[in-house]
Design a protein around this motif. Sequence first.
Motif, PDB file in Angstrom:
ATOM      1  N   ARG A 127       0.806  -1.228   0.000  1.00 50.25           N
ATOM      2  CA  ARG A 127       0.000   0.000   0.000  1.00 50.25           C
ATOM      3  C   ARG A 127       0.834   1.271   0.000  1.00 50.25           C
ATOM      4  O   ARG A 127       0.318   2.339  -0.310  1.00 50.25           O
ATOM      5  N   GLU A 151     -11.353  -4.946  -1.252  1.00 48.81           N
ATOM      6  CA  GLU A 151     -11.487  -3.867  -2.227  1.00 48.81           C
ATOM      7  C   GLU A 151     -10.365  -3.914  -3.253  1.00 48.81           C
ATOM      8  O   GLU A 151      -9.362  -4.604  -3.071  1.00 48.81           O
ATOM      9  N   GLN A 153      -7.941  -1.308  -5.643  1.00 47.46           N
ATOM     10  CA  GLN A 153      -7.468   0.057  -5.890  1.00 47.46           C
ATOM     11  C   GLN A 153      -6.792   0.096  -7.247  1.00 47.46           C
ATOM     12  O   GLN A 153      -5.955  -0.753  -7.550  1.00 47.46           O
ATOM     13  N   THR A 168     -10.855   3.548  -5.695  1.00 49.05           N
ATOM     14  CA  THR A 168     -11.058   2.388  -4.834  1.00 49.05           C
ATOM     15  C   THR A 168     -12.507   1.945  -4.923  1.00 49.05           C
ATOM     16  O   THR A 168     -13.413   2.770  -4.800  1.00 49.05           O
TER      17      THR A 168
END
Length: 195
Positions: A127, A151, A153, A168
């Motif tokens: 991330r 999720e 991204q 996202t």
Amino acid sequence: MGSAEERSGVLRQDEFEDLARHAAQTNKALRLEHLNGKLGVKPVPDGDHETIIEWLSRLCIQARTDWWLATGIGLRVEKYRGGNARPDGVLAPSGAFAGQGEWAESEGVFMAVEVTSFDSDTNRRDRVEKPAAYAAVSIPVYLLIDRQKGEVQVHSEPDGGRYQQVVTVPYGKSVHLPDPVGFELDTEDLKNWIG
């Protein structure tokens, strides 16, 4: 007495690549990365992780038969400090890595893909450090499939060490993968592999 860089403990590109090659010969499950001046170990993927990459690979080939989502290829990243990353997938024209060896240049790569693992370094590595490294070498799209958060991204428009756009969406929604990838990604199937 070595250079200031050698005395500070920072690995040079060639030193890291020799170390990674030796580690892989000693232990096939050991996959090293060198990001942000730090040596790291990439976790061995589990079955759901590999299934996600297989699923994405099929979608990429359906979008363009002259593309390939390569797995296991290492990329040279971080122009100034030298760095090496092993994305879970690298979307590029078929044959783009021929003759490049274990660590390929990132030029010509359309998209880097990471699927999070359930280890303590995921937040920092996938991330924070990976998007910065991929943006620094101008990879147009970084796709993060985040199993912990459920999720996806999509990072795009690299500018120096960051992506200017980040979209996202939760699993189950569709998201557009910007050019040069240029197709809609329906993430409904990802609900099957949350982990």
